[in-house]
Design a protein around this motif. Structure first.
Motif, short mmCIF file in Angstrom:
data_model
loop_
_atom_site.label_atom_id
_atom_site.label_comp_id
_atom_site.label_asym_id
_atom_site.label_seq_id
_atom_site.Cartn_x
_atom_site.Cartn_y
_atom_site.Cartn_z
N ALA A 197 0.83 -1.20 0.00
CA ALA A 197 0.00 0.00 0.00
C ALA A 197 0.86 1.26 0.00
N ASN A 198 1.94 1.22 0.77
CA ASN A 198 2.83 2.39 0.84
C ASN A 198 3.43 2.70 -0.54
N ASP A 199 3.88 1.65 -1.24
CA ASP A 199 4.49 1.85 -2.56
C ASP A 199 3.46 2.38 -3.55
N ARG A 200 2.25 1.84 -3.51
CA ARG A 200 1.21 2.30 -4.43
C ARG A 200 0.89 3.78 -4.22
N LEU A 201 0.72 4.15 -2.97
CA LEU A 201 0.34 5.54 -2.69
C LEU A 201 1.50 6.49 -2.89
N ARG A 202 2.70 6.02 -2.60
CA ARG A 202 3.88 6.86 -2.79
C ARG A 202 4.05 7.25 -4.25
N ASP A 203 3.70 6.34 -5.16
CA ASP A 203 3.86 6.60 -6.58
C ASP A 203 2.63 7.23 -7.22
N ALA A 204 1.59 7.48 -6.44
CA ALA A 204 0.35 8.05 -6.97
C ALA A 204 0.46 9.57 -7.06
N PRO A 205 -0.44 10.20 -7.81
CA PRO A 205 -0.44 11.67 -7.91
C PRO A 205 -0.73 12.33 -6.56
N GLN A 206 -0.28 13.55 -6.41
CA GLN A 206 -0.58 14.31 -5.20
C GLN A 206 -2.08 14.39 -5.00
N GLY A 207 -2.52 14.18 -3.77
CA GLY A 207 -3.94 14.24 -3.45
C GLY A 207 -4.66 12.92 -3.59
N ALA A 208 -4.00 11.89 -4.12
CA ALA A 208 -4.65 10.59 -4.29
C ALA A 208 -5.05 10.02 -2.93
N VAL A 209 -6.22 9.39 -2.87
CA VAL A 209 -6.76 8.80 -1.65
C VAL A 209 -6.82 7.28 -1.82
N LEU A 210 -6.22 6.56 -0.88
CA LEU A 210 -6.28 5.11 -0.87
C LEU A 210 -7.12 4.69 0.33
N GLU A 211 -8.15 3.88 0.05
CA GLU A 211 -9.03 3.40 1.12
C GLU A 211 -8.72 1.95 1.44
#
Length: 369
Positions: A197-211
């Motif tokens: 999850a950390n890797d996915r969100l780290r590489d996502a655009p600014q403001g991306a929300v992971l639930e």
């Protein structure tokens, strides 16, 4: 201000902001003021209408899915036929009526409804009068043995946590108090997630929300392990997606969207289900997963059109129009229609390689994050 809103505000004032999951838990399941504790949410008089209440066709097709799956599993007898979050018992009643056409199915089934609410258990008993019904308070309370489990609009009500990609790293979305004392969202920096999850969100655009839904993943893990060891299958239907980002937290009150923070305990608070996360969790402990496919696709493959035509055969003109409307509502393909928004996922014993409603090439395969 409602009693629950006062209690939540006092809790935050004393201990600081709470997670979105804690807020959802209080809103839905508070022992005195929770939404499901105090209200009758289903149907036109409530806050939302579920697929089984739109038409008997939904539950009937799900019942035939269960019976077909039972035959594919080798007709185990006895076996557990369970439902998570059975509401009024409408879907199970329709499912049992349809499945009686399969010799031996009802005789072999021990019907268990996973329901903690005493009030709803009484309604379910009335709806299913004529059938022997047992209840369990949780998945852990189900009897041992092969299991066929149904879950329609169960996972969307399980509490989620929300994590946000910010310029300064990953933060968790929290519920706190504004300067004027109102409930308000904020961010707590320095959130820690597992590596994937950390890797996915780290590489996502600014403001991306992971639930992330910890309770839902826990259910998927227990269910997957049980299916892998004891045999069986589960059909999960809910609104959701096959993995992704976005803020899907929402509230419904009197059949209209409501501000999530406006009426705690008086509105249904839900979030879209991450079917890929459920499949990934269940397959990691030995189960197989098929889907997700859209609800419309599932119902059409199970024979929705044929069932609608059969019901219309002996109906008058208004009834035929109602059947057509229900069929369209259940399986409509528009972007915001139930047939598209709702998805279906099957979790099964690893030896089961064909599942009604799902194509062989729709088996879930884990992909790198």
């Amino acid at each position: 201000m409602s009693a629950l809103r006062e209690e939540i505000s006092a809790l935050i004032a004393q201990g600081g902001p709470i997670t979105v999951a804690d807020y959802m838990e209080l809103c839905l399941f508070h022992p005195k003021h929770g939404y499901y504790t105090t209200r009758e949410p289903f149907g036109t008089a409530g806050d939302f209408v579920t697929a089984p209440e739109i038409s008997q066709m939904f539950g009937e097709l799900i019942g035939l899915w269960a019976a077909d799956t039972w035959m594919r599993l080798g007709r185990p007898a006895p076996f557990i036929l369970a439902e998570l979050g059975p509401g009024r018992g409408t879907m199970m009643a329709d499912a049992l009526r349809a499945a009686r056409v399969v010799p031996g199915f009802l005789d072999a089934a021990q019907i268990v409804l996973v329901e903690a609410s005493t009030r709803l258990r009484e309604i379910q008993a009335a709806t299913l009068a004529g059938h022997r019904i047992d209840w369990a308070a949780s998945l852990d309370g189900l009897p041992a043995g092969p299991l066929i489990l149904l879950a329609n609009e169960f996972f969307d009500a399980l509490p989620i946590r929300q994590f946000v990609r910010t310029p300064d790293g990953i933060a968790e979305r929290m519920v706190g108090l504004s300067e004027d004392g109102a409930l308000a969202f904020g961010l707590r920096p320095g959130a820690r997630l597992d590596k994937r999850a950390n890797d996915r969100l780290r590489d996502a655009p600014q403001g991306a929300v992971l639930e992330i839904c910890p309770t839902g993943l826990g259910v998927a893990e227990k269910l997957g392990a049980r299916l892998a060891t004891s045999g069986g299958a589960a059909l999960i239907i809910d609104y959701g997606h096959a993995g992704g980002f976005g803020d899907t937290l929402q509230a419904l009150r009197a059949h209209a969207y409501d501000d999530v923070l406006a009426h705690p305990g008086e509105a249904d608070v839900t979030a879209h289900v991450d079917f890929a996360a459920l499949a990934r969790t269940a397959t990691a402990v030995g189960a197989r997963a098929f889907g997700p496919v859209t609800q419309g696709t599932l119902l059409e493959r199970l024979g929705l059109d044929a069932r609608a035509e059969r019901l219309k055969r002996d109906a008058d003109a208004p009834a035929r129009a109602a059947i057509d409307a229900a069929r369209s509502r259940l399986a409509g393909t528009g972007a915001n229609e139930m047939g598209t928004l709702f998805k279906a996922l099957a979790l099964v014993h690893p030896a089961l390689d064909l599942v009604a409603g799902f194509a062989p090439d729709e088996e879930y395969r884990e992909t790198p994050a």
